[in-house]
Write an enzyme that holds these catalytic residues in place. Structure first.
Site, PDB file in Angstrom:
ATOM      1  N   ARG A 248       7.525   6.298  -4.251  1.00  0.00           N
ATOM      2  CA  ARG A 248       7.965   6.991  -3.033  1.00  0.00           C
ATOM      3  C   ARG A 248       7.376   6.288  -1.833  1.00  0.00           C
ATOM      4  NH1 ARG A 248       3.965  10.163  -5.285  1.00  0.00           N
ATOM      5  NH2 ARG A 248       2.057  10.198  -4.049  1.00  0.00           N
TER       6      ARG A 248
ATOM      7  N   ASP B 164      -3.836  -1.806  -1.854  1.00  0.00           N
ATOM      8  CA  ASP B 164      -4.918  -2.164  -0.927  1.00  0.00           C
ATOM      9  C   ASP B 164      -6.272  -1.618  -1.359  1.00  0.00           C
ATOM     10  OD1 ASP B 164      -4.153   0.414  -0.325  1.00  0.00           O
ATOM     11  OD2 ASP B 164      -4.122   0.145   1.850  1.00  0.00           O
TER      12      ASP B 164
ATOM     13  N   SER C  62       0.804  -1.224   0.000  1.00  0.00           N
ATOM     14  CA  SER C  62       0.000   0.000   0.000  1.00  0.00           C
ATOM     15  C   SER C  62       0.837   1.274   0.000  1.00  0.00           C
ATOM     16  CB  SER C  62      -0.939  -0.028   1.191  1.00  0.00           C
ATOM     17  OG  SER C  62      -1.562  -1.296   1.255  1.00  0.00           O
TER      18      SER C  62
END
Ligand code: ADP
Ligand code: MG
Length: 531
Positions: free
Chosen positions: A171, A209, A156
């Site tokens: 990132r 997710d 996630s």
């Protein structure tokens, strides 16, 4: 100034008016569209190459892992093909030091170790068999591919997906910071560590997710229409929704099935309005951002999700404790305390440490309806070392916490509303009898009292939705969404493994499952693939 007046004035700074909400929805729609046109925008609008949602008839036994932000979950899921499933899972907190480890390898080795422990505990027979086979069959990996568990990896964090089980990290968010991992394929990182432990597991699918939540909700929700949005309100916040291919203008590199005319888009809405053109900003929002690992980024997430709400509240409280004009968490003497004691706060209270206040206590505050707020006062003592907090202290804590929580819920409504409007389903004449189904997951939306009610309250005042539209929007918890969703995508991926005969691999897997008393395995992975 009295504590009551001061806390009221602080709470008022977290008001987010109906007008502000409507302005933000318009800006959200603009940024959604911008992200569909080109790369490098505020909302990344990442194509997932998932072109349909399931309908509940999918079957099979899969593994799934979920690296959320706070916890790492490992599970095995039996999809029964009748909208139901059986799930076995284990969960561990991710050690803080691994979130900022020197190398990605340290974190992924820990994850692989958890998978090994899970297999040993819950699928021991299966596991032992594989180990035996490994010793008897010579192949590059040590065992034949068909004996391997297909695993959906819910990861996630923002990744550039380049295939169903391949994606590079863009990132870190949510306090993670391992620079070494940026730009690397997270599936390969995990597979490498799994292979070092010789586990019979293949990372078959990479799943965000939000996409998992969307898939899981669509698998299990009643009714004939598919789910339009999967949204997370946990450590962080994000959403994935079903977009028309014709609206997706930026170029797509990978192969995908165009026949549905749709694709699931991962918005990465945590970065909505990083430029702060419509997001509210209090001095505490500014302070939180400045002290974070990623200043200036994830500005929406920093006002909405579980990791940050407690920290906003903590910063407010630390300021209140410094304020000489109000008596907060302190008494002159026992006469001013309704429990006839003197309030004080221990010197090493976690309130003085960054992230020292867990958002969970805000749920306790919101849920405590007792006249004396005794539950909350107990928690203040247990969690924050506040001895004999007065009723006035607890009331101040509660009203400020509620203001922060309410603002978060109203901001959540902005994203949900914009996506409902984007799908056009409210006005589509073909869709008038069906609800607009939305799956949500995450501890905040699950446990914060009235979070969904406050979202609905805000939806009802949004232009283009209104009270009637709000009634048609059905927001349901997709519990264990990420696990089931990852299993569903692993199923799609298994169907795509063209290099070997599906029939063969299923046959083997089925007879294994019988030996091990694991009832069903994919009956027909090719046709069962999400449609
Ligand atoms: P993840 O994001 O790792 O998938 P969760 O969905 O459980 O995990 O979210 C964890 C976040 O939710 C943490 O930031 C935690 O502070 C917050 N949280 C946990 N319990 C509660 C609660 N009862 N009420 C509000 N927030 C909570
Ligand atoms: Mg989660």
């Amino acid at each position: 100034m009295t504590l009551e007046a001061e806390s009221k004035s602080i709470a008022a700074q977290f008001d987010y008016s109906d007008g502000d909400v409507n302005k933000a929805v318009k800006e959200f729609l603009r940024q959604l569209d911008e992200g569909l046109q080109k790369d490098g925008t505020s909302l990344s609008q990442i194509p997932t190459y998932v072109t349909g949602v399931p309908n509940g008839t999918e079957k099979g036994l899969y593994m799934a892992v979920d690296l959320g932000g706070t916890n790492f979950r490992v599970c095995s899921i039996q999809l029964n093909g009748d909208t139901t499933f059986n799930l076995t899972f284990s969960k561990v907190a991710i050690p803080k030091e691994l979130m900022v480890a020197k190398t990605a390898q340290e974190l992924f080795a820990f994850l692989a170790k958890q998978i090994e422990l899970f297999l040993k505990e819950h699928h021991e027979d299966h596991f032992e068999q594989h180990v035996r086979r490994r010793m008897t069959i010579s192949s590059p990996d040590g065992f034949r591919d068909e004996h391997v568990f297909r695993l959906g990896f819910t990861f996630s964090f923002p990744v550039q997906q380049i295939g169903i089980n391949k994606g590079t990290l863009i990132r870190w968010t949510k306090g993670f910071d391992i620079p070494d991992a940026i730009g690397k394929d997270v599936c390969a990182l995990l597979q490498e560590e799994i292979d070092k432990l010789h586990l019979p597991v293949k990372v078959a699918a990479l799943v965000n997710d939000t996409v998992g939540t969307l898939m899981a909700r669509s698998y299990s929700s009643p009714g004939k229409t598919g789910t339009v949005l999967g949204a997370i309100f946990g450590t962080g916040t994000n959403g994935a929704y079903v977009e028309k291919l014709s609206n997706l203008k930026k170029s797509l590199s990978g192969e995908f099935d165009k026949s549905t005319g749709e694709m699931v888009i991962n918005t990465e809405w945590g970065s909505f309005d990083n430029q702060l053109s419509v997001l509210p900003s209090t001095p505490w929002d500014v302070a939180l951002d400045k002290a974070s690992t990623n200043p200036g980024i994830q500005m929406y997430e920093k006002r909405v999700s579980g990791m940050f709400l407690g920290e906003i509240l903590r910063l407010v409280i630390v300021d209140l404790l410094k304020n000489k004009d109000v008596a907060f968490f302190k008494d002159e003497n026992s006469s001013s305390n309704d429990w006839k004691s003197t309030t004080n706060i221990v010197a090493d209270s976690s309130i003085y440490k960054q992230w020292g206040l867990d958002t969970a206590i805000m749920s306790v505050a919101a849920a405590d309806g007792t006249p004396e707020l005794s539950t909350l006062r107990g928690e203040l003592e247990n969690q924050l070392g506040v001895h004999a907090a007065g009723l006035d202290d607890a009331q101040a804590f509660k009203s400020i916490a509620f203001a922060i929580g309410r603002r978060a819920a109203r901001l959540s409504a902005v994203a949900i509303a914009a996506i409902v409007l984007q799908t056009g389903k409210l006005t589509d004449p073909a869709n008038q009898d069906e609800p607009i189904d939305i799956g949500v997951d995450g501890s905040l939306v699950e446990h914060y009292p009235y979070f969904r009610d406050m979202i609905y309250e805000a939806l009802a005042i949004i232009d283009g939705i209104g009270p009637e539209g709000a009634k048609r929007i059905r927001i349901g918890i997709a519990k264990d969404g990420s696990g089931v969703g990852a299993a569903l995508i692993a199923l799609v991926a298994a169907g795509m493994e063209k290099s070997m005969s599906t029939q063969d691999y299923l046959g083997e897997l089925r007879s294994n499952a019988k030996e091990n008393n694991l009832t069903a395995v994919p009956e027909d992975a090719e046709n069962a693939a999400a449609d």
